[in-house]
Design a protein around this motif. Structure first.
Motif, PDB file in Angstrom:
ATOM      1  N   GLY A   1     105.822  27.676  64.440  1.00 36.97           N
ATOM      2  CA  GLY A   1     106.743  26.843  63.658  1.00 36.97           C
ATOM      3  C   GLY A   1     108.208  27.018  64.043  1.00 36.97           C
ATOM      4  O   GLY A   1     109.006  26.092  63.905  1.00 36.97           O
ATOM      5  N   LEU A   2     108.562  28.214  64.553  1.00 32.31           N
ATOM      6  CA  LEU A   2     109.955  28.446  64.979  1.00 32.31           C
ATOM      7  C   LEU A   2     110.355  27.486  66.092  1.00 32.31           C
ATOM      8  O   LEU A   2     111.501  27.052  66.187  1.00 32.31           O
ATOM      9  N   PHE A   3     109.377  27.167  66.946  1.00 30.47           N
ATOM     10  CA  PHE A   3     109.660  26.279  68.089  1.00 30.47           C
ATOM     11  C   PHE A   3     109.640  24.815  67.672  1.00 30.47           C
ATOM     12  O   PHE A   3     109.986  23.935  68.441  1.00 30.47           O
ATOM     13  N   GLU A   4     109.168  24.571  66.450  1.00 30.98           N
ATOM     14  CA  GLU A   4     109.105  23.196  65.947  1.00 30.98           C
ATOM     15  C   GLU A   4     110.122  22.963  64.828  1.00 30.98           C
ATOM     16  O   GLU A   4     110.088  21.941  64.155  1.00 30.98           O
ATOM     17  N   GLY A   5     110.968  23.950  64.622  1.00 27.28           N
ATOM     18  CA  GLY A   5     112.025  23.796  63.619  1.00 27.28           C
ATOM     19  C   GLY A   5     111.511  23.794  62.190  1.00 27.28           C
ATOM     20  O   GLY A   5     112.146  23.233  61.301  1.00 27.28           O
ATOM     21  N   LYS A   6     110.383  24.469  61.938  1.00 27.64           N
ATOM     22  CA  LYS A   6     109.789  24.442  60.589  1.00 27.64           C
ATOM     23  C   LYS A   6     110.577  25.287  59.582  1.00 27.64           C
ATOM     24  O   LYS A   6     110.433  25.123  58.388  1.00 27.64           O
ATOM     25  N   ASN A   7     111.393  26.224  60.097  1.00 31.99           N
ATOM     26  CA  ASN A   7     112.097  27.137  59.183  1.00 31.99           C
ATOM     27  C   ASN A   7     113.531  26.700  58.911  1.00 31.99           C
ATOM     28  O   ASN A   7     114.188  26.107  59.752  1.00 31.99           O
TER      29      ASN A   7
ATOM     30  N   CYS B   1     123.420  34.253  73.061  1.00 32.12           N
ATOM     31  CA  CYS B   1     122.532  34.998  72.151  1.00 32.12           C
ATOM     32  C   CYS B   1     121.069  34.645  72.386  1.00 32.12           C
ATOM     33  O   CYS B   1     120.206  35.509  72.402  1.00 32.12           O
ATOM     34  N   GLY B   2     120.775  33.358  72.545  1.00 28.56           N
ATOM     35  CA  GLY B   2     119.379  32.942  72.705  1.00 28.56           C
ATOM     36  C   GLY B   2     119.266  31.659  73.499  1.00 28.56           C
ATOM     37  O   GLY B   2     120.258  30.966  73.737  1.00 28.56           O
ATOM     38  N   GLY B   3     118.028  31.362  73.912  1.00 31.80           N
ATOM     39  CA  GLY B   3     117.791  30.145  74.707  1.00 31.80           C
ATOM     40  C   GLY B   3     116.459  29.523  74.337  1.00 31.80           C
ATOM     41  O   GLY B   3     115.637  29.232  75.198  1.00 31.80           O
ATOM     42  N   ILE B   4     116.269  29.302  73.030  1.00 33.13           N
ATOM     43  CA  ILE B   4     114.945  28.918  72.540  1.00 33.13           C
ATOM     44  C   ILE B   4     114.425  27.622  73.167  1.00 33.13           C
ATOM     45  O   ILE B   4     113.207  27.441  73.285  1.00 33.13           O
ATOM     46  N   SER B   5     115.311  26.748  73.621  1.00 33.82           N
ATOM     47  CA  SER B   5     114.830  25.489  74.216  1.00 33.82           C
ATOM     48  C   SER B   5     114.058  25.755  75.513  1.00 33.82           C
ATOM     49  O   SER B   5     113.299  24.895  75.964  1.00 33.82           O
TER      50      SER B   5
ATOM     51  N   VAL C   1     134.973  28.452  70.866  1.00 31.13           N
ATOM     52  CA  VAL C   1     133.837  29.385  70.991  1.00 31.13           C
ATOM     53  C   VAL C   1     132.538  28.619  70.834  1.00 31.13           C
ATOM     54  O   VAL C   1     132.429  27.717  69.992  1.00 31.13           O
ATOM     55  N   TYR C   2     131.551  29.000  71.635  1.00 29.95           N
ATOM     56  CA  TYR C   2     130.198  28.449  71.469  1.00 29.95           C
ATOM     57  C   TYR C   2     129.230  29.607  71.228  1.00 29.95           C
ATOM     58  O   TYR C   2     129.119  30.508  72.064  1.00 29.95           O
ATOM     59  N   PHE C   3     128.517  29.580  70.097  1.00 29.74           N
ATOM     60  CA  PHE C   3     127.489  30.584  69.793  1.00 29.74           C
ATOM     61  C   PHE C   3     126.161  29.963  70.179  1.00 29.74           C
ATOM     62  O   PHE C   3     125.642  29.088  69.491  1.00 29.74           O
ATOM     63  N   ASP C   4     125.606  30.423  71.320  1.00 26.46           N
ATOM     64  CA  ASP C   4     124.429  29.763  71.890  1.00 26.46           C
ATOM     65  C   ASP C   4     123.133  30.439  71.466  1.00 26.46           C
ATOM     66  O   ASP C   4     122.850  31.568  71.858  1.00 26.46           O
ATOM     67  N   ASN C   5     122.338  29.704  70.683  1.00 29.07           N
ATOM     68  CA  ASN C   5     121.000  30.180  70.315  1.00 29.07           C
ATOM     69  C   ASN C   5     119.920  29.400  71.052  1.00 29.07           C
ATOM     70  O   ASN C   5     118.737  29.714  70.925  1.00 29.07           O
ATOM     71  N   VAL C   6     120.331  28.385  71.810  1.00 28.65           N
ATOM     72  CA  VAL C   6     119.385  27.366  72.261  1.00 28.65           C
ATOM     73  C   VAL C   6     119.335  27.169  73.783  1.00 28.65           C
ATOM     74  O   VAL C   6     118.271  26.962  74.360  1.00 28.65           O
ATOM     75  N   GLY C   7     120.474  27.215  74.450  1.00 30.33           N
ATOM     76  CA  GLY C   7     120.534  26.953  75.897  1.00 30.33           C
ATOM     77  C   GLY C   7     120.342  25.475  76.216  1.00 30.33           C
ATOM     78  O   GLY C   7     120.543  24.611  75.358  1.00 30.33           O
ATOM     79  N   GLY C   8     119.948  25.191  77.455  1.00 29.92           N
ATOM     80  CA  GLY C   8     119.606  23.830  77.884  1.00 29.92           C
ATOM     81  C   GLY C   8     120.732  22.833  77.646  1.00 29.92           C
ATOM     82  O   GLY C   8     121.899  23.078  77.952  1.00 29.92           O
ATOM     83  N   GLU C   9     120.352  21.676  77.068  1.00 23.75           N
ATOM     84  CA  GLU C   9     121.304  20.580  76.847  1.00 23.75           C
ATOM     85  C   GLU C   9     122.452  20.975  75.933  1.00 23.75           C
ATOM     86  O   GLU C   9     123.561  20.464  76.037  1.00 23.75           O
ATOM     87  N   MET C  10     122.138  21.880  74.982  1.00 24.64           N
ATOM     88  CA  MET C  10     123.157  22.297  74.016  1.00 24.64           C
ATOM     89  C   MET C  10     124.263  23.070  74.756  1.00 24.64           C
ATOM     90  O   MET C  10     125.445  22.840  74.517  1.00 24.64           O
ATOM     91  N   LEU C  11     123.860  23.950  75.663  1.00 29.26           N
ATOM     92  CA  LEU C  11     124.825  24.727  76.453  1.00 29.26           C
ATOM     93  C   LEU C  11     125.636  23.783  77.344  1.00 29.26           C
ATOM     94  O   LEU C  11     126.849  23.951  77.503  1.00 29.26           O
TER      95      LEU C  11
END
Ligand code: NAP
Length: 205
Positions: A190-196, A115-119, A89-99
């Motif tokens: 900050g969410l897009f920069e991984g601050k959290n 679930c998401g594609g934040i990249s 199983v892959y839980f995708d929050n990011v898309g792109g290279e991760m997918l």
């Protein structure tokens, strides 16, 4: 809402004991809960996050079996190292290279929670899909899109099940708190920069 997103996602593709699950954005609000719930279901859980501090959080606080820093080396290499026999199983929050990496690592009849594609959220032009999408055919994969708002009728069930884990101390909740409405825009960026780590919360003073 993010905890419920994690729970709905796992149910969407019937994640069960024995599954090897890979979660991207793993130290975020959705990913960190998805990983802990998957562990409680008896899965082997692998997470990718963007710093050593986050990897430590996943391993030491969330109980992930393996976590890696996707910025420290090629994603697919690190994923193959984490699970040489592939993933279910892959839980995708990011898309792109991760997918793309997950499509390579998934076993026959593997499942993807989309679930998401934040990249890709800030890209000026939509990028073409993963170069290895044909894996969907050759490996007979299933990819299911998730919008948590479709499952609000299940909120009571979610609260009963996940609330009991939380009260029993089996589920950790992590928040990154910034104070003041004037900090809200910075927190969002900050969410897009991984601050959290965990849920990004803006506290009103
Ligand atoms: N479908 C739904 O109903 C639903 C509901 C809620 C959320 N979502 C989606 O689910 C995903 C996770 O949401 P969340 O609330 O848990 O957010 P979050 O993970 O708490 O915050 C975003 C995290 O994404 C990572 N990230 C940012 N840009 C990245 C990139 N280019 N490549 C890889 N990772 C990147 C960062 O962590 P790193 O340090 O690890 O890079 C950042 O901390 C998001 O895509 C969100 O839009 C979907």
């Amino acid at each position: 809402m993010t905890g419920m997103t994690a729970w709905v996602g796992l149910n969407l593709v019937e994640v069960k004991a024995g599954d090897v699950i890979f979660i991207s954005g793993a130290a975020g609000a959705v990913g960190s809960v998805a990983g802990q719930l998957a562990k409680l279901r008896g899965c082997r859980v692998i997470g990718a996050a963007g710093s050593t501090e986050k990897v430590k959080f996943l391993m030491e606080e969330c109980g992930f079996d393996v976590a890696f820093n996707y910025k420290a080396g090629p994603i697919l290499e690190q994923l193959n190292l984490a699970s040489p026999d592939g993933i279910d199983v892959y839980f995708d929050n990011v898309g792109g290279e991760m997918l793309e990496a997950a499509l390579s690592a998934l076993r026959v009849h593997g499942r993807i929670i989309a679930c998401g594609g934040i990249s890709g959220y800030n890209q000026e032009k939509p990028q073409p899909g993963p170069s290895n999408l044909f894996n969907m055919t050759t490996k007979r994969l299933t990819m299911k899109g998730l919008i948590v708002g479709d499952s609000l009728n299940l909120q009571g069930e979610f609260e009963r099940e996940v609330g009991s884990y939380f009260r029993a101390g089996k589920l950790k909740n992590k928040e990154t708190i910034v104070t003041g409405l004037d900090q809200a825009v910075g927190a969002f960026i900050g969410l897009f920069e991984g601050k959290n780590v965990g849920k990004m919360v803006v506290k009103l003073d």
